[in-house]
Scaffold this active site. Sequence first.
Site, short mmCIF file in Angstrom:
data_model
loop_
_atom_site.label_atom_id
_atom_site.label_comp_id
_atom_site.label_asym_id
_atom_site.label_seq_id
_atom_site.Cartn_x
_atom_site.Cartn_y
_atom_site.Cartn_z
N LYS A 1 34.96 53.53 -18.94
CA LYS A 1 36.20 52.79 -18.51
C LYS A 1 35.47 51.62 -18.28
CE LYS A 1 40.08 52.58 -15.58
NZ LYS A 1 40.72 53.20 -14.47
N GLU B 1 51.88 65.53 -8.60
CA GLU B 1 52.87 65.36 -7.51
C GLU B 1 53.45 66.58 -7.05
OE1 GLU B 1 52.18 61.58 -9.92
OE2 GLU B 1 52.76 63.55 -10.38
N ARG C 1 58.85 62.94 -9.59
CA ARG C 1 58.44 64.07 -10.55
C ARG C 1 58.45 65.45 -9.60
NH1 ARG C 1 55.01 61.47 -14.65
NH2 ARG C 1 53.34 63.05 -14.70
#
Length: 644
Positions: free
Chosen positions: A289, A378, A406
Site C-alpha cells: 500500500k 460490524e 450492516r
Amino acid sequence: MLITPGEILKNINYPADLRKIDRTKLPQVADELRQYIIDMVSVYGGHFSSSLGVVELTVALHYVFNTPDDQLVWDVGHQAYGHKLLTGRRADFHTNRVYGGISGFPKRKESEYDTFGVGHSSTSISAALGMAVASNINGETQRQHIAVIGDGSMTAGMAFEGMNHAGSLKDANILIILNDNCMAIDPNVGALKEYLTDITTSKTYNIVKDDVWQLLGKMSHFGKSARKIVAKVENAMKGALLSQSNFFEALNLRYFGPIDGHDIDHLVSVLEDLKHIPGPKILHCLTVKGKGYAPAEKDQTKWHAPGLFDKVTGVIQKKVYDKPMPPKYQDVFGNTIVELAEKNDKIVGITPAMPSGSSLNIMMKAMPDRAFDVGIAEQHAVTFSAGMATQGSVVYCNIYSSFMQRAYDQVIHDVCLQQLPVIFCLDRAGFAGADGPTHHGAYDIAYMRCIPNMVIASPMNEEELRNMMFTFQLDESQKLKTAFTIRYPRGEGVMPDWKRPLQKLEIGKGQKIKDGEDVAILTIGHIGNYAVKACEMLEKEGINAAHYDLRFVKPLDEELLHEVFQKFNKVITVEDGCVQGGMGSAVLEFMSDNGYAAKLKRLGIPDRIVEHGEQIELQHECGFDPEGIAEAVRQLKSTEVFVF
C-alpha cells in the site's frame, strides 16, 4: 492547475487504447499512471495509498481482460483511481470528490466500466458471482468476471459467504483477486492475517510452487484432463508443504499464488493463463500500500487519505489557526472513553477496523487489554459487545453510522431483545462529505428509533457528548436494561474549551436554548448550532424565534414538547438525518397523539440520494444550513395558520 500525463498515458483514454500498446511498454504505463495519481492527489486531495498499491494490477487487468464486456468489480473502491484514469475520466479527475464532480468510488451511473457501485467493504465477491451466474443463464459462457478484494475486506463475513457459494458453482466464471497488503485503513488483525502471512512466508512452498506454476502455464491450454492432472499435483504439494494451505481449496476455489503484485509482466502472464481456466478461482497478489511513494509506504494509515501535500517533501498541508480550535468529535470520544475507563474498570471499547477513524486507537494505546479492533466485521462487533455486556462489561461499541446498517439484525436480536445495555457511538452521523452517499449517516435515527429498549441521544457540542458518555456508563443507567445510541457528526465541534467536568444528564430531557414568540425551532444534535446562527440572523430582521435542543429523540422530552405546542402554532424541526422516520416524524407523532394542531415543517435529509461534497454544501442543498433554517422560519412566519 494543469497536470500533464506522461508520454504514453496521454494517449490512453480507454482500455482499448491500452490494449494496443506493446507489452514491453506496460512498466512505463504503470510508472506514468502512478506519477499522475501522485500529482493529482497532492494538488486536489483524495484517497491515496490504496490506489498506488494496485497500479500494476490495474494496468494488467485492463490489458488482459476485455473490459467493460468482462466485468471488473473493485471492493470498497478506495483503490480505483487508476481504474478511473484508464476508463475515460482523466479529463474530469480534478473534480474527484468535489461537489458536482465525479465520485471517489466506482459508480454505475458514472461509467459502464464501473460495473458495481461500491463504498462499503466485502461486496465484490457476491456481486461478481451474481454477474457470472447471470452470464451463464444468458449463454455468455466466455465472459470473465473479476472481483478485486483486499485482505482487510476478506475479514468480513460477507466475503466468506460469497466464496462459500462460489465454490459450489463449478461453472461460475469468476476470478477473485486477493490484494494482500496487510492493511485496510489501519493494519489488519485476526487469524486470517496470520494465515495469509503463513502462505506468503513459506519458502519451501514458494520454491516448489513456482515449478508447478510453470507447468500449469504450459498445460492450461490443453484441455480439462491436463488441468485435472496439474490440479492434483498442485493440491498435493500444498497440503504436504503448508499445513494451513487448504482454506480456499476447502471452499472449492482453485488457489493460485502468492505472486508479486508489482511485477506487471508476470501479472499479465498469469492473468492470461487464468482466463483459460474455467470455474471459480482465486489469485493471491502481494502488494505494498502506497507503493512508489516513500512516505506512503512508511506510514500507510497516515497516507490513506492525507489531504493536500507537497509531493517533493512529503509535507502534508495543515491549516494554521491564530486561535484555539474545537476538536473533532471523534477525538472527544477517544479521550473521554480513556478518562472514564480510568475510573471504571468495567469499561471496554470495540470498533470494527476503524481505530484511527473513530479515535479508539487512543484507548488501544493506553489500555490495550480493554480496547478491541475486531476487523471489518460490524455484525461480529455488535454481538461481541452483547456477549461482553452479559458478563457485566460496560461496552462502548464505536461504528460509523453508515456501517452500523450492516449490523442491524444484531442490534435488534442480540442486544435490544435481550435488554443489554451496550452503548453504540455512531460516528459520521449526518452528511459524511466527500465520501458521498455510501458513507452518509442519514438513516440511524429512523432505524434505531423503531427498536424497543433503545435510548437515542445526539449532542449539540463536545461537552454534551462527554456528558452522554458519562451518564450511560453509570450503574443506574446500565440497570435500565436498554441499549444506548449516541450519534455525532464527522469533523469539528464548537468548543475549543471542551474538557469540562463531567456531569450526569437526565435521560430524555432536552433544554431551551432561546426563548421566542414567533416560531419554535426544535433541533437534535450538532445541527442545533446552525439554528443558533439562524436565530441571530432573524433577530436582526425583527423575527423572534425560540430554539429548543431536544438532546434525546427517544425518549422524547414530552414536558418540553407540551410547552412548545401550547405556546406555538408554527414549529420547525431540524435534523441532519432523513426526514422519513426521523426526529421530525417523532415530533409529528407526539403532536398527533396529543391532539395538537400546529403548522409543522421538517428540515433534514430528503427522500433522495444526496451526492458528495463538503458538508456545508450538502446541507445548503438540502435547506438546513443556517440560511436554509432562517428562510424556513421566514416562510412559516408569513403563513396563515387556522386552528379549528
